[in-house]
Design an enzyme around this catalytic site. Structure first.
Site, PDB file in Angstrom:
ATOM      1  N   GLU A  25      -3.298 -12.323 -11.218  1.00 17.27           N
ATOM      2  CA  GLU A  25      -2.600 -11.313 -11.824  1.00 17.27           C
ATOM      3  C   GLU A  25      -3.401 -10.792 -13.330  1.00 17.27           C
ATOM      4  OE1 GLU A  25      -0.712  -9.259  -9.521  1.00 17.27           O
ATOM      5  OE2 GLU A  25       0.561 -11.164  -9.490  1.00 17.27           O
ATOM      6  N   HIS A  26      -3.257  -9.374 -13.364  1.00 15.11           N
ATOM      7  CA  HIS A  26      -3.962  -8.745 -14.624  1.00 15.11           C
ATOM      8  C   HIS A  26      -5.199  -9.196 -14.701  1.00 15.11           C
ATOM      9  CE1 HIS A  26      -0.314  -6.962 -16.163  1.00 15.11           C
ATOM     10  NE2 HIS A  26       0.464  -7.996 -15.678  1.00 15.11           N
ATOM     11  N   SER A  64      11.323  14.222   1.737  1.00 15.17           N
ATOM     12  CA  SER A  64      11.242  12.894   2.186  1.00 15.17           C
ATOM     13  C   SER A  64      12.841  12.427   2.337  1.00 15.17           C
ATOM     14  CB  SER A  64      10.721  11.994   0.901  1.00 15.17           C
ATOM     15  OG  SER A  64      10.942  10.668   1.450  1.00 15.17           O
ATOM     16  N   ALA A 113       9.598  -2.312  -7.209  1.00 10.06           N
ATOM     17  CA  ALA A 113       9.788  -3.828  -6.917  1.00 10.06           C
ATOM     18  C   ALA A 113       8.747  -4.713  -7.066  1.00 10.06           C
ATOM     19  CB  ALA A 113      10.373  -4.173  -5.590  1.00 10.06           C
ATOM     20  N   LEU A 147       5.969  -4.159  -5.205  1.00 11.07           N
ATOM     21  CA  LEU A 147       5.265  -4.079  -4.287  1.00 11.07           C
ATOM     22  C   LEU A 147       4.446  -2.825  -3.820  1.00 11.07           C
ATOM     23  CD1 LEU A 147       8.296  -5.443  -2.070  1.00 11.07           C
ATOM     24  CD2 LEU A 147       6.328  -6.864  -3.313  1.00 11.07           C
ATOM     25  N   GLU A 187      -3.537   7.166 -11.063  1.00  6.15           N
ATOM     26  CA  GLU A 187      -2.738   6.313 -11.856  1.00  6.15           C
ATOM     27  C   GLU A 187      -3.028   6.528 -13.551  1.00  6.15           C
ATOM     28  OE1 GLU A 187       0.047   4.440 -11.415  1.00  6.15           O
ATOM     29  OE2 GLU A 187       0.027   4.745  -9.328  1.00  6.15           O
ATOM     30  N   ASP A 196      -4.086  -2.570  -6.339  1.00  5.34           N
ATOM     31  CA  ASP A 196      -2.937  -2.141  -5.435  1.00  5.34           C
ATOM     32  C   ASP A 196      -3.368  -1.015  -4.446  1.00  5.34           C
ATOM     33  OD1 ASP A 196      -1.761  -3.490  -7.288  1.00  5.34           O
ATOM     34  OD2 ASP A 196      -0.543  -2.002  -8.465  1.00  5.34           O
TER      35      ASP A 196
HETATM   36  C1  GLA Z   1      -0.118  -3.703 -11.436  1.00  2.00           C
HETATM   37  C2  GLA Z   1      -1.149  -2.921 -11.389  1.00  2.00           C
HETATM   38  C3  GLA Z   1      -2.491  -3.602 -11.009  1.00  2.00           C
HETATM   39  C4  GLA Z   1      -2.671  -5.052 -11.457  1.00  2.00           C
HETATM   40  C5  GLA Z   1      -1.270  -5.625 -11.656  1.00  2.00           C
HETATM   41  C6  GLA Z   1      -1.224  -7.030 -12.161  1.00  2.00           C
HETATM   42  O1  GLA Z   1       0.370  -3.730  -9.980  1.00  2.00           O
HETATM   43  O2  GLA Z   1      -1.033  -1.531 -10.849  1.00  2.00           O
HETATM   44  O3  GLA Z   1      -3.894  -3.073 -11.212  1.00  2.00           O
HETATM   45  O4  GLA Z   1      -3.051  -4.881 -12.624  1.00  2.00           O
HETATM   46  O5  GLA Z   1      -0.289  -5.044 -12.188  1.00  2.00           O
HETATM   47  O6  GLA Z   1      -2.003  -7.834 -11.431  1.00  2.00           O
END
Ligand code: GLA
Length: 359
Positions: free
Chosen positions: A17-18, A51, A104, A106, A141, A153
């Site tokens: 994560e991150h 939608s 959420a 996801l 983004e 993501d």
């Molecule tokens: C969000 C971001 C991803 C990633 C995660 C943390 O989902 O969109 O790029 O950095 O946080 O792992």
């Protein structure tokens, strides 16, 4: 061409994560929840989106995507990204459906971007390249939505493997399927808390990582060792860097554990990841800590952690297949959301990435 149907899944990240914006490693998987866009090209440059449950949004391809409201901005942004990258998208009408819980953790927005990218490429007569679309989604983004997020993501939504998680090297963008230990399955536990989309905390974490890399004289924290980090002056940047460097090591150890079919070892790494995110990176929240702790109480749970950017949304647990139903019931009765709701718990199998068909 009468119409195109593009689909792209949400994701859950098992560990890592991150680390993505630090050129590190992540281990996400595609979910059986997806966004489906059914689109018909028009002869002009108008885009008309509908939608169920989320209303209608209309714009033209000449409009500045930043002026388009709500979820339409992701689609307008993707059209602009493709245009800048050399693919001219026609106007179109589209119906958009999703069963990915929004906000959420996801990746509902990445799934929308990637599904839109696949649909628009098909309408433009261009074969959708998953890695290209993921990179364009990240650009949306960063430049249109204004969050300095990494590539995880969008890339997993585009390339996820049915039946396995995917190790992503966020520097080379090489991917490799890694199957779960045979006796283990994945549970997603929704704290029922939500965070706002534009998250200044996210960009603060990223800035801290960049300062730490600069201080250490490395390009990205991917290149730093734990000894280098421990030798830094005491402070927030060192703390954040410690999470990144130890998390990268945990992802690679998790891949080894999965290859060895060792669910308890993988679960331990997930628990350690949560602690590092809570203490060093400070992106957890009381609801995430509580649901992860509730998960760990159950005998069928190998490990649990928050997933995604943090602060709210879902946590993920690795669970013994034979205990999955009891585990779900345990979370539903053992965790109470801040407003008293019963949490959603889903037992999920790794699902395929984006695709598009033309009729
Ligand atoms: C969000 C971001 C991803 C990633 C995660 C943390 O989902 O969109 O790029 O950095 O946080 O792992």
């Amino acid at each position: 061409m009468n119409r195109v149907i593009a689909r792209s899944p949400g994701r859950v990240n098992l560990i890592g994560e991150h680390t993505d914006y630090n050129d590190g490693f992540v281990l996400p998987m595609g979910l059986p929840f997806e966004t489906v866009i059914t689109a018909v090209p028009r002869l002009d440059n108008k885009v008309c989106l509908r939608s169920e449950g989320y209303g209608e949004i209309n714009f033209t391809l000449a409009d500045d995507p930043k002026t388009i409201k709500f979820w339409g901005r992701f689609i307008a942004g993707m059209a602009k990204a493709l245009d800048y990258d050399g693919t001219t998208v026609p106007g179109f009408e589209a119906d958009i459906r999703t069963n990915i819980p929004v906000g959420a953790s996801l990746s509902s927005s990445a799934a929308l971007e990637v599904a839109a990218g696949f649909a628009m490429c098909a309408m433009a007569g261009v074969k959708p390249d998953p890695v290209r679309i993921a990179k364009l989604g990240q650009w949306v983004e960063n430049e249109i939505i204004g969050i300095q997020s990494g590539i995880m993501d969008q890339l997993i939504s585009a390339v996820a493997n049915k039946g396995s998680a995917t190790l992503i090297d966020c520097r080379s963008l090489e991917t490799e399927p890694v199957t779960l230990p045979p006796n283990a399955t994945v549970a997603i536990m929704d704290t029922m808390t939500r965070r706002r989309l534009a998250d200044s905390e996210y960009d603060l974490r990223r800035a801290s990582c960049e300062r730490a890399a600069e201080e250490l004289g490395v390009d990205k924290l991917r290149d730093a060792t734990i000894d280098q980090v421990e030798a830094m002056a005491d402070g927030i940047d060192r703390q954040r860097a410690r999470h990144i460097v130890t998390e990268n090591t945990r992802v690679l150890a998790a891949v080894e554990a999965m290859r060895a079919g060792d669910a308890p070892a993988l679960g331990q790494l997930m628990n350690q990841s949560h602690e590092s995110l809570r203490v060093d990176f400070e992106v957890s929240a009381p609801a995430l800590d509580e649901i992860a702790a509730t998960a760990r109480e159950h005998e069928g749970c190998f490990g649990a952690r928050m997933t995604g950017g943090g602060f709210a949304g879902c946590a993920v647990a690795l669970v013994d297949r034979n205990h999955a139903d009891q585990f779900k019931a345990h979370i539903e009765s053992g965790y109470t959301a801040p407003d008293g709701e019963v949490p959603n718990v889903w037992i999920v199998e790794p699902s395929a990435g984006a695709s598009v068909t033309t009729e």
